[in-house]
Every structure is written in C-alpha cells, then in structure tokens.
Design a protein around this motif. Sequence first.
Motif, PDB file in Angstrom:
ATOM      1  N   LEU A  84      19.822  37.680  12.804  1.00 52.25           N
ATOM      2  CA  LEU A  84      20.711  38.579  11.844  1.00 52.25           C
ATOM      3  C   LEU A  84      22.072  38.285  11.951  1.00 52.25           C
ATOM      4  N   GLN A  85      22.938  38.254  10.767  1.00 48.16           N
ATOM      5  CA  GLN A  85      24.289  37.867  10.671  1.00 48.16           C
ATOM      6  C   GLN A  85      24.945  38.927   9.961  1.00 48.16           C
ATOM      7  N   PRO A  86      26.206  39.115  10.133  1.00 41.63           N
ATOM      8  CA  PRO A  86      26.961  40.279   9.327  1.00 41.63           C
ATOM      9  C   PRO A  86      27.217  39.812   7.896  1.00 41.63           C
ATOM     10  N   ASN A  87      27.047  40.549   6.925  1.00 41.85           N
ATOM     11  CA  ASN A  87      27.302  40.226   5.575  1.00 41.85           C
ATOM     12  C   ASN A  87      27.838  41.163   4.970  1.00 41.85           C
ATOM     13  N   GLY A  88      29.234  41.338   4.768  1.00 43.21           N
ATOM     14  CA  GLY A  88      30.137  42.328   4.101  1.00 43.21           C
ATOM     15  C   GLY A  88      30.010  43.553   5.104  1.00 43.21           C
ATOM     16  N   SER A  89      29.543  44.684   4.465  1.00 40.77           N
ATOM     17  CA  SER A  89      29.157  46.024   5.212  1.00 40.77           C
ATOM     18  C   SER A  89      27.721  45.920   5.653  1.00 40.77           C
ATOM     19  N   GLY A  90      26.979  45.072   5.313  1.00 38.06           N
ATOM     20  CA  GLY A  90      25.501  44.843   5.542  1.00 38.06           C
ATOM     21  C   GLY A  90      25.022  43.894   6.679  1.00 38.06           C
ATOM     22  N   THR A  91      23.874  43.502   6.663  1.00 41.27           N
ATOM     23  CA  THR A  91      23.512  42.423   7.555  1.00 41.27           C
ATOM     24  C   THR A  91      22.481  41.527   6.955  1.00 41.27           C
ATOM     25  N   ARG A  92      22.414  40.098   6.924  1.00 38.69           N
ATOM     26  CA  ARG A  92      21.789  39.245   6.397  1.00 38.69           C
ATOM     27  C   ARG A  92      20.553  39.080   7.423  1.00 38.69           C
ATOM     28  N   LEU A  93      19.497  39.208   7.096  1.00 38.66           N
ATOM     29  CA  LEU A  93      18.225  38.938   7.937  1.00 38.66           C
ATOM     30  C   LEU A  93      17.690  37.618   7.317  1.00 38.66           C
ATOM     31  N   THR A  94      17.420  36.800   8.151  1.00 38.12           N
ATOM     32  CA  THR A  94      16.902  35.523   7.851  1.00 38.12           C
ATOM     33  C   THR A  94      15.783  34.982   8.892  1.00 38.12           C
ATOM     34  N   VAL A  95      14.471  34.634   8.121  1.00 40.67           N
ATOM     35  CA  VAL A  95      13.378  34.217   8.941  1.00 40.67           C
ATOM     36  C   VAL A  95      12.978  32.788   8.691  1.00 40.67           C
ATOM     37  N   SER A  96      12.973  31.973   9.731  1.00 40.99           N
ATOM     38  CA  SER A  96      12.488  30.670   9.467  1.00 40.99           C
ATOM     39  C   SER A  96      11.315  30.254  10.661  1.00 40.99           C
ATOM     40  N   GLY A  97      10.463  29.482  10.412  1.00 38.94           N
ATOM     41  CA  GLY A  97       9.581  29.027  11.597  1.00 38.94           C
ATOM     42  C   GLY A  97       8.550  28.082  11.315  1.00 38.94           C
ATOM     43  N   LEU A  98       7.482  28.056  12.194  1.00 42.50           N
ATOM     44  CA  LEU A  98       6.429  27.324  11.777  1.00 42.50           C
ATOM     45  C   LEU A  98       4.988  27.974  11.611  1.00 42.50           C
ATOM     46  N   PHE A  99       4.081  27.584  10.813  1.00 39.34           N
ATOM     47  CA  PHE A  99       2.738  28.311  10.843  1.00 39.34           C
ATOM     48  C   PHE A  99       1.628  27.259  11.488  1.00 39.34           C
ATOM     49  N   ALA A 100       0.473  28.009  11.435  1.00 42.96           N
ATOM     50  CA  ALA A 100      -0.838  27.096  11.749  1.00 42.96           C
ATOM     51  C   ALA A 100      -1.264  26.563  10.335  1.00 42.96           C
ATOM     52  N   ARG A 101      -1.797  25.219  10.424  1.00 43.13           N
ATOM     53  CA  ARG A 101      -2.123  24.743   9.282  1.00 43.13           C
ATOM     54  C   ARG A 101      -3.415  25.455   8.598  1.00 43.13           C
ATOM     55  N   ASP A 102      -4.195  26.153   9.414  1.00 39.80           N
ATOM     56  CA  ASP A 102      -5.423  26.589   9.001  1.00 39.80           C
ATOM     57  C   ASP A 102      -5.127  28.123   9.002  1.00 39.80           C
ATOM     58  N   LEU A 103      -3.943  28.588   8.598  1.00 43.19           N
ATOM     59  CA  LEU A 103      -3.669  29.981   8.348  1.00 43.19           C
ATOM     60  C   LEU A 103      -4.488  30.791   7.347  1.00 43.19           C
ATOM     61  N   ALA A 104      -4.675  29.949   6.341  1.00 44.90           N
ATOM     62  CA  ALA A 104      -5.468  30.558   5.427  1.00 44.90           C
ATOM     63  C   ALA A 104      -6.872  30.592   5.655  1.00 44.90           C
ATOM     64  N   GLY A 105      -7.316  30.314   6.703  1.00 43.04           N
ATOM     65  CA  GLY A 105      -8.637  30.830   7.187  1.00 43.04           C
ATOM     66  C   GLY A 105      -9.739  29.458   7.274  1.00 43.04           C
ATOM     67  N   ASP A 106      -9.251  28.649   6.390  1.00 39.55           N
ATOM     68  CA  ASP A 106     -10.482  27.527   6.454  1.00 39.55           C
ATOM     69  C   ASP A 106      -9.780  25.970   6.756  1.00 39.55           C
ATOM     70  N   PRO A 107     -10.050  25.486   8.007  1.00 41.62           N
ATOM     71  CA  PRO A 107      -9.443  24.160   8.554  1.00 41.62           C
ATOM     72  C   PRO A 107      -9.579  23.329   7.547  1.00 41.62           C
ATOM     73  N   LYS A 108     -10.291  23.360   6.431  1.00 44.91           N
ATOM     74  CA  LYS A 108     -10.191  21.978   5.505  1.00 44.91           C
ATOM     75  C   LYS A 108      -9.495  22.332   4.177  1.00 44.91           C
ATOM     76  N   SER A 109      -8.850  23.519   4.169  1.00 42.80           N
ATOM     77  CA  SER A 109      -8.027  24.047   2.865  1.00 42.80           C
ATOM     78  C   SER A 109      -6.808  23.220   3.114  1.00 42.80           C
ATOM     79  N   ASP A 110      -6.103  23.273   1.932  1.00 46.72           N
ATOM     80  CA  ASP A 110      -4.945  22.421   1.527  1.00 46.72           C
ATOM     81  C   ASP A 110      -4.011  23.227   2.346  1.00 46.72           C
ATOM     82  N   PRO A 111      -3.230  22.521   3.127  1.00 46.83           N
ATOM     83  CA  PRO A 111      -2.000  23.014   4.287  1.00 46.83           C
ATOM     84  C   PRO A 111      -1.084  23.712   3.217  1.00 46.83           C
ATOM     85  N   GLU A 112      -0.937  23.447   2.032  1.00 52.17           N
ATOM     86  CA  GLU A 112      -0.006  23.925   0.722  1.00 52.17           C
ATOM     87  C   GLU A 112      -0.463  25.633   0.713  1.00 52.17           C
TER      88      GLU A 112
END
Length: 153
Positions: A84-112
């Motif tokens: 969270l960072q100030p942005n004028g009279s509001g607040t900018r919310l930013t999210v960044s991070g890492l995800f599991a390669r098999d998030l889509a459910g199938d370990p053989k699926s495309d990581p994209e």
Amino acid sequence: MHAETISFSSYADAREIALTPGWPWLGEAGLQGSREVNLGGVPPRRVRLRVSEAKAHGHSTVCSIELLDVDQLFTSRIQIDFTLQPNGSGTRLTVSGLFARDLAGDPKSDPELSGHLANEYLRSLIEKVAEEIEGIKGRSEAARRPRVGTRRK
C-alpha cells in the motif's frame, strides 16, 4: 505476477486497516487464524489466506501473504507481497509474488496457464481488499456522524 488498483480511502486509513493482525475484515474465519476467501477466476477458487507479516515503512506498508489450498491442508499455492502506498488522496494497492506451477490443477499443464490463473486470482483479491477497505472506512465515518433526530410538529 502483478496486479494493482487504487482505493479511494486515504493511505492513513488503508494502512491502519491493513496492519490489523490476521485481516479479520476479509472473508470468513479459517483454521489457525487464517481467513477463507472466494476468489474470482476461471474456475473460481476458495483459498485460505494467511498474513505472515505486515509492516509500515515510511510511505509504504507491505503485507506478506500466503494463499493456501483449502482442500489440501497447508499447501501453499501463491505467495505475495501486498503493498500500500499513498496516491494523492487515495491509496495505491499493488500485489506481486510467486505461484505454484501446477496452480491450474494438472502438473502436466502449461505453466503459462497457471500464471494466467494466478493473475486472475490476484486481480480478484486486490479488488476485494480495496472494496473492504473502502467499506470499513465508510462504515466508521457513518458511525462517527452525529445522528440528528426528527421532530413531529
């Protein structure tokens, strides 16, 4: 992964809410102090959210968050920094991070495919957080306003 939005709440208010231990204002109570949250996406997903750390550093606040699989106990699916960072009279919310390669459910699926799904979930999460922060601020302002009675003549 990356997502961001602007909240119409002031940074001071948003920071105060984000620093609340365990984020009890988001979702429903889960196991061991976590919160269970429904995230939009295709398919939608229910996750267990655990805030491991939340610190304010000058003009930014960073919350380290883990999104865990509800069906597989303690299985981390996404790890993020929510900033969270100030942005004028509001607040900018930013999210960044890492995800599991098999998030889509199938370990053989495309990581994209998992990356695309992770971004959908993060966009959903950041929108929910912004809505809750704005809603909490709105409710607290309404509670502070003096109530004016009406008289009948």
